[in-house]
Design a protein around this motif. Sequence first.
Motif, PDB file in Angstrom:
ATOM      1  N   VAL A 290      76.863  23.291  36.568  1.00 37.66           N
ATOM      2  CA  VAL A 290      77.377  24.227  37.564  1.00 37.66           C
ATOM      3  C   VAL A 290      78.621  24.873  36.966  1.00 37.66           C
ATOM      4  O   VAL A 290      79.558  24.168  36.583  1.00 37.66           O
ATOM      5  CB  VAL A 290      77.733  23.515  38.874  1.00 37.66           C
ATOM      6  CG1 VAL A 290      78.460  24.482  39.818  1.00 37.66           C
ATOM      7  CG2 VAL A 290      76.492  22.952  39.525  1.00 37.66           C
TER       8      VAL A 290
ATOM      9  N   ALA B 214      75.023  20.097  46.900  1.00 38.72           N
ATOM     10  CA  ALA B 214      75.332  21.527  46.990  1.00 38.72           C
ATOM     11  C   ALA B 214      76.751  21.838  46.496  1.00 38.72           C
ATOM     12  O   ALA B 214      77.575  22.383  47.218  1.00 38.72           O
ATOM     13  CB  ALA B 214      75.147  22.027  48.421  1.00 38.72           C
ATOM     14  N   ILE B 215      77.034  21.457  45.264  1.00 32.02           N
ATOM     15  CA  ILE B 215      78.356  21.704  44.695  1.00 32.02           C
ATOM     16  C   ILE B 215      78.311  23.002  43.890  1.00 32.02           C
ATOM     17  O   ILE B 215      77.538  23.128  42.937  1.00 32.02           O
ATOM     18  CB  ILE B 215      78.778  20.512  43.809  1.00 32.02           C
ATOM     19  CG1 ILE B 215      79.057  19.312  44.710  1.00 32.02           C
ATOM     20  CG2 ILE B 215      80.007  20.847  42.985  1.00 32.02           C
ATOM     21  CD1 ILE B 215      78.978  17.997  44.021  1.00 32.02           C
ATOM     22  N   ARG B 216      79.083  24.006  44.325  1.00 25.76           N
ATOM     23  CA  ARG B 216      79.067  25.312  43.661  1.00 25.76           C
ATOM     24  C   ARG B 216      80.392  25.646  42.996  1.00 25.76           C
ATOM     25  O   ARG B 216      80.443  26.429  42.075  1.00 25.76           O
ATOM     26  CB  ARG B 216      78.761  26.418  44.663  1.00 25.76           C
ATOM     27  CG  ARG B 216      77.575  26.137  45.545  1.00 25.76           C
ATOM     28  CD  ARG B 216      76.362  26.968  45.146  1.00 25.76           C
ATOM     29  NE  ARG B 216      75.219  26.531  45.921  1.00 25.76           N
ATOM     30  CZ  ARG B 216      74.266  25.699  45.457  1.00 25.76           C
ATOM     31  NH1 ARG B 216      74.318  25.262  44.224  1.00 25.76           N
ATOM     32  NH2 ARG B 216      73.272  25.328  46.228  1.00 25.76           N
ATOM     33  N   ASP B 217      81.478  25.079  43.533  1.00 26.16           N
ATOM     34  CA  ASP B 217      82.796  25.460  43.018  1.00 26.16           C
ATOM     35  C   ASP B 217      83.786  24.324  43.283  1.00 26.16           C
ATOM     36  O   ASP B 217      83.446  23.318  43.915  1.00 26.16           O
ATOM     37  CB  ASP B 217      83.260  26.757  43.713  1.00 26.16           C
ATOM     38  CG  ASP B 217      84.228  27.550  42.840  1.00 26.16           C
ATOM     39  OD1 ASP B 217      84.678  26.999  41.802  1.00 26.16           O
ATOM     40  OD2 ASP B 217      84.520  28.710  43.182  1.00 26.16           O
ATOM     41  N   TRP B 218      85.022  24.521  42.791  1.00 19.48           N
ATOM     42  CA  TRP B 218      86.045  23.481  42.923  1.00 19.48           C
ATOM     43  C   TRP B 218      86.241  23.070  44.378  1.00 19.48           C
ATOM     44  O   TRP B 218      86.504  21.902  44.673  1.00 19.48           O
ATOM     45  CB  TRP B 218      87.372  23.977  42.337  1.00 19.48           C
ATOM     46  CG  TRP B 218      87.297  24.216  40.865  1.00 19.48           C
ATOM     47  CD1 TRP B 218      87.108  25.413  40.244  1.00 19.48           C
ATOM     48  CD2 TRP B 218      87.389  23.231  39.838  1.00 19.48           C
ATOM     49  NE1 TRP B 218      87.072  25.244  38.882  1.00 19.48           N
ATOM     50  CE2 TRP B 218      87.249  23.908  38.604  1.00 19.48           C
ATOM     51  CE3 TRP B 218      87.568  21.852  39.838  1.00 19.48           C
ATOM     52  CZ2 TRP B 218      87.285  23.251  37.385  1.00 19.48           C
ATOM     53  CZ3 TRP B 218      87.612  21.196  38.612  1.00 19.48           C
ATOM     54  CH2 TRP B 218      87.464  21.890  37.411  1.00 19.48           C
TER      55      TRP B 218
ATOM     56  N   ASN C  87      70.941  19.645  42.472  1.00 17.54           N
ATOM     57  CA  ASN C  87      72.271  19.737  43.090  1.00 17.54           C
ATOM     58  C   ASN C  87      72.248  19.269  44.543  1.00 17.54           C
ATOM     59  O   ASN C  87      72.526  20.038  45.469  1.00 17.54           O
ATOM     60  CB  ASN C  87      72.781  21.184  42.997  1.00 17.54           C
ATOM     61  CG  ASN C  87      74.294  21.261  43.181  1.00 17.54           C
ATOM     62  OD1 ASN C  87      74.943  20.255  43.484  1.00 17.54           O
ATOM     63  ND2 ASN C  87      74.840  22.448  42.983  1.00 17.54           N
TER      64      ASN C  87
ATOM     65  N   ASP D  10      84.266  22.551  46.688  1.00 19.03           N
ATOM     66  CA  ASP D  10      83.307  21.566  47.206  1.00 19.03           C
ATOM     67  C   ASP D  10      83.670  20.137  46.822  1.00 19.03           C
ATOM     68  O   ASP D  10      83.121  19.189  47.388  1.00 19.03           O
ATOM     69  CB  ASP D  10      81.903  21.885  46.675  1.00 19.03           C
ATOM     70  CG  ASP D  10      81.438  23.256  47.149  1.00 19.03           C
ATOM     71  OD1 ASP D  10      81.683  23.581  48.324  1.00 19.03           O
ATOM     72  OD2 ASP D  10      80.867  24.004  46.338  1.00 19.03           O
TER      73      ASP D  10
ATOM     74  N   GLU E 145      72.036  19.263  35.983  1.00 21.25           N
ATOM     75  CA  GLU E 145      72.238  20.716  35.966  1.00 21.25           C
ATOM     76  C   GLU E 145      73.705  20.988  35.709  1.00 21.25           C
ATOM     77  O   GLU E 145      74.565  20.233  36.152  1.00 21.25           O
ATOM     78  CB  GLU E 145      71.932  21.318  37.334  1.00 21.25           C
ATOM     79  CG  GLU E 145      70.494  21.495  37.645  1.00 21.25           C
ATOM     80  CD  GLU E 145      70.279  21.998  39.055  1.00 21.25           C
ATOM     81  OE1 GLU E 145      71.195  22.654  39.614  1.00 21.25           O
ATOM     82  OE2 GLU E 145      69.203  21.716  39.575  1.00 21.25           O
TER      83      GLU E 145
ATOM     84  N   PRO F 195      81.854  26.919  37.600  1.00 18.76           N
ATOM     85  CA  PRO F 195      82.700  27.304  38.742  1.00 18.76           C
ATOM     86  C   PRO F 195      83.184  28.748  38.624  1.00 18.76           C
ATOM     87  O   PRO F 195      82.982  29.396  37.600  1.00 18.76           O
ATOM     88  CB  PRO F 195      83.863  26.325  38.661  1.00 18.76           C
ATOM     89  CG  PRO F 195      83.942  25.960  37.225  1.00 18.76           C
ATOM     90  CD  PRO F 195      82.544  26.024  36.684  1.00 18.76           C
ATOM     91  N   SER F 196      83.831  29.249  39.708  1.00 20.58           N
ATOM     92  CA  SER F 196      84.291  30.634  39.710  1.00 20.58           C
ATOM     93  C   SER F 196      85.446  30.831  38.735  1.00 20.58           C
ATOM     94  O   SER F 196      85.627  31.909  38.190  1.00 20.58           O
ATOM     95  CB  SER F 196      84.747  31.025  41.122  1.00 20.58           C
ATOM     96  OG  SER F 196      85.858  30.215  41.505  1.00 20.58           O
TER      97      SER F 196
END
Lengths: 285, 345
Positions: free
Chosen positions: B246, B147-151, B144, B153, B244, B248-249
């Motif tokens: 990811v 560093a993309i964790r959620d919308w 990653n 980003d 990978e 999202p929330s």
Amino acid sequence: MQGLATNHGSAGRVLDPGGGFVRRGLIGLALCFVALFLVLPLVAVFHGAFEKGWRLYLAAIAQPEALAAVKLTLLATAIALPLNLLFGLAAGWAITKFRFRGKNLLVALIDLPFSVSPVIAGLIFVLLFGMQGWFGPWLADHDLRVVFAVPGIVLATVFVTLPMVARALIPLMQDQGHDDELAALSLGASGLQTFWRVTLPNIKWGLLHGVILASARAMGEFGAVSVLSGHIAGRTNTLPLHVEALYNEYQFAAAFAVASLLALFALVTLALKSWVEYRTEGKAS
Amino acid sequence: MAFHRILRSFTALALITAALLTQIAGCSSKDGDTAQPGTSLTLLNVSYDPTRELYKEVNAAFADDYRRKTGIDVRIEQSHGGSGKQARSVIDGLQADVVSLALGYDIDQIAAKASLLPADWQCRLPCNSSPFTSTIVMLVRKGNPRAIRDWGDLTRQGVSVITPNPKTSGGARWNYLAAWAFAQRNGRDPREFLAALYANVAVLDLGARGSTTTFVQRNIGDVLLTWENEAYLALKEFGADRFEVVVPSISVLCETPVAVVDTVAMRHGTRNAAEAYLQFLYTPQAQDIAARHGFRPRDASVAARYADKFAPLVLVGIDSFGGWPQAQARHFAQGGLFDQLYGGR
């Protein structure tokens, strides 16, 4: 013809004062172009096809869906070719040997399948024979299926290849004029005899050329067939459509294997043409 | 030698053509639901793109099951493509006994434009006629790096996003709505958020599969928005060492419904088999196959078995967008919100 040939010769000399520099440059450019746009992709297809070994290659080609696609492609080609031949001969003959009203319109119409995008051609047939189209409900009532079935695919193939033979014949026949035919007729030959003994031998190379182009186009057609196919694996997928389906299924090696089969068909057609030419020339001399 | 090979291949071609011609002449027998044990019938399942691998396995399992129960051999043919395009083909006469599409709106269209099934088709099977669901997740390159964790980003400057065109792709519409739901619930203006997101889109493919190929094969983009099942398939086909997932929330609950196309199945006399086929999708056996292919099962016991595969997250259904007809008209119709925020950049 003689005048033309001399002209070409002198033009060549005028254009090339630098001792073959321009000539070599042009030949080199042409070769580079051919290598880049024809040879390289062909090599890439076969490389991709054998990347995972010949076992996988054979397995990809022996798949029932692949075999069905081969059958369908050959069937569509086998039906389109004779129709093309008949139409091309009739159209070429009519346009070059007779004068009639609406001739220019006919010439323009023959080119229609070339000028229309294949996708549009496919959509035309959907609009005509689809369930929401003009004849769709009537066909359905009589349990006949055209679109999303084999007849639609054949129809699309015939449509996109229709001008091939006519286009190859018309300039040739125009060039030859009708002096030979007039001579034959004045010596007492019947119309049919004139056709078989005089016209056909004169145009056979043009005819062969047209047929080969038509078969290559028929086997490779994608756009129109894609619209009319319905993409039922093993039933209405032609070879190009099967390649696309395999590619979309991430079976890249198999996709290239089937693509190489398609390329092989093209090479075989080419080889056949060269062989026939070679044999006939050998006989003539 | 070359000449012999050419001759041989031509003989083979001629033989194949002849064989096919006789086969066509001989296959006009009609299937009937009066089908007796020992006979056979064919169903056509017209589906959307990412279900090819799933239905290949489900179909084989169903054929075994149906033969055991009724003695009838059933062969299921598959047709795959963009969901909207497939619906259009069925409307134009593609002989689907069964449709399994990416969203209910496309089956609504078949009911509305061609009246091949009743408008209330979605009430006929459990769980809104959707035997399994999916959701939208993100696929990023290994480690990653962005560093993309959620919308949130995805709208950062320099992040390159791959998603298909919502005008042509069902999956792309779900992607869009998931981002919309995130913005709504996080105090962002959804229009501005989506305009910023789509400004970062590098390639707008026609369908979900096209986007995956762009991201995975052609190595374009930092993040791919896609179906959860499609993301798992990419991991399986191209290696978990390269990509990978990811989660999202928040995302959308994608109900991908199935329906018997009544008029066609009645004419083919395949109605009973078609219904049995769709009911089979709800059995633990089919649910297990679906879970293995990355679809979220409805069956609680199967879901429990695959709990570690499907991360829990807040899921928003199409109802919170007022249902498909309203969502379609507001967001994706000609001149709708998507056109405004994408065309206006």
